[in-house]
Design an enzyme around this catalytic site. Sequence first.
Site, PDB file in Angstrom:
ATOM      1  N   LEU A 133      -4.557  43.489   4.380  1.00  0.00           N
ATOM      2  CA  LEU A 133      -3.588  43.243   5.139  1.00  0.00           C
ATOM      3  C   LEU A 133      -4.499  42.682   6.557  1.00  0.00           C
ATOM      4  O   LEU A 133      -3.869  42.641   7.575  1.00  0.00           O
ATOM      5  CB  LEU A 133      -2.864  44.308   5.594  1.00  0.00           C
ATOM      6  CG  LEU A 133      -2.114  45.135   4.432  1.00  0.00           C
ATOM      7  CD1 LEU A 133      -1.478  46.239   4.862  1.00  0.00           C
ATOM      8  CD2 LEU A 133      -1.192  43.797   3.747  1.00  0.00           C
ATOM      9  N   ASP A 180      -5.215  34.227   8.552  1.00  0.00           N
ATOM     10  CA  ASP A 180      -5.131  35.509   9.134  1.00  0.00           C
ATOM     11  C   ASP A 180      -4.939  35.729  10.723  1.00  0.00           C
ATOM     12  O   ASP A 180      -3.978  36.308  11.211  1.00  0.00           O
ATOM     13  CB  ASP A 180      -6.110  36.526   8.529  1.00  0.00           C
ATOM     14  CG  ASP A 180      -6.317  36.677   7.188  1.00  0.00           C
ATOM     15  OD1 ASP A 180      -5.469  36.305   6.569  1.00  0.00           O
ATOM     16  OD2 ASP A 180      -7.369  37.130   6.757  1.00  0.00           O
TER      17      ASP A 180
END
Length: 390
Positions: A133, A180
């Site tokens: 994540l 990201d």
Amino acid sequence: MNTTTRADAQTGAQADRFKATFGAAPHGVWAAPGRVNLIGEHTDYNEGFVLPFAIDKRARTAVRLRSDSTIRLLSTFGDQGLAEADAAALTPGPVKGWVKYPLGVVWALQQHGVEVPGFDLLLDSDVPLGAGLSSSHAIECAVITALNELTGAGLSVEEMVRLTQHAENAFVGAPTGIMDQSASLRGARGHAVFLDCRDQAVELVPFEAQEAGLVLLVIDTKVSHSHADGGYASRRASCELGAQVLGVKALRDVAVADLDEASGLLDELTFRRVRHIVTENDRVRQAVDTLRAQGPAHIGSLLDASHASMRDDFEISCPELDLAVDTARAHGAIGARMTGGGFGGSAIALTPVAQEQQVRDAVVHAFAEAGLTRPDIFTVTPAAGAERIS
């Protein structure tokens, strides 16, 4: 306690601990979110398309500039105590633990010509570590947002994206792309970030799962991964070889219709790596069109196809991720896939609210039956990008 009240309490507690640790109040607290990638895996460093969103879990950095070049770093988690470094003597190398991320940002800023003095920093984060994540990029984005403001560097968001990528590639040693940090820096509530990784063009695409009677479950398999290991690097090398043999700047320039010809030019392994990237780029664009025209309830088959491609062609899944995906699908999810760089981490499952508990229970039971560590399962929603919060 509602979400806003809880966040305010966390920020206040962090500022209090900062003062207790460093002897003065921070100049501010900045936060940056982790991210979930809906679809578009390993396409970013191939100058392709991705569709992530910033999640409602964040890294928070309390920072105070110093009058010397000493950097002092402390986190609220783990067993790494207070770390010190000299801002005037940073070089890429074997820096251990989470401190390599803020130090990498300082080094990248210096390479860009930004003068960064010493500072004290206290990190707090609720982005799960090693879960795919992007906990590391959340740290980097919070730090660069803080230092951009405190030093008056005046960097654009596009520059901050490239500088955090440079920190990852050249200082940390992870050959990652720009997805990201783009999600973390450019996210918006209720939207996914449709990013063209060639020119950083961004379009915000509505992703209101709750309005469609859905939740996006994250299934953290507890299988930790590292982007600095050989698996990620070897996939990138295969993509670069494929582009070279096919005579294109990047695999972004190969269309699905070109795959038949490519199969005769590439060895079997390289072809499968290339096929994943080419078809994944196509799936991202289909997902964006579908979300705009029909909404999130209609992207399930694309999520499923993405996972199959990552499992079979790119070979970055693992038994735990496959078990999570297959179990979620079998018990009510309309689509599921691994998310992140692979070799562990998390899967996502787009699930009707009415089936949420059924999917949760089935996945936990399946992991127990297989003798695996109990997974963490939680929901995420699209959240705001990096910002000053105090």
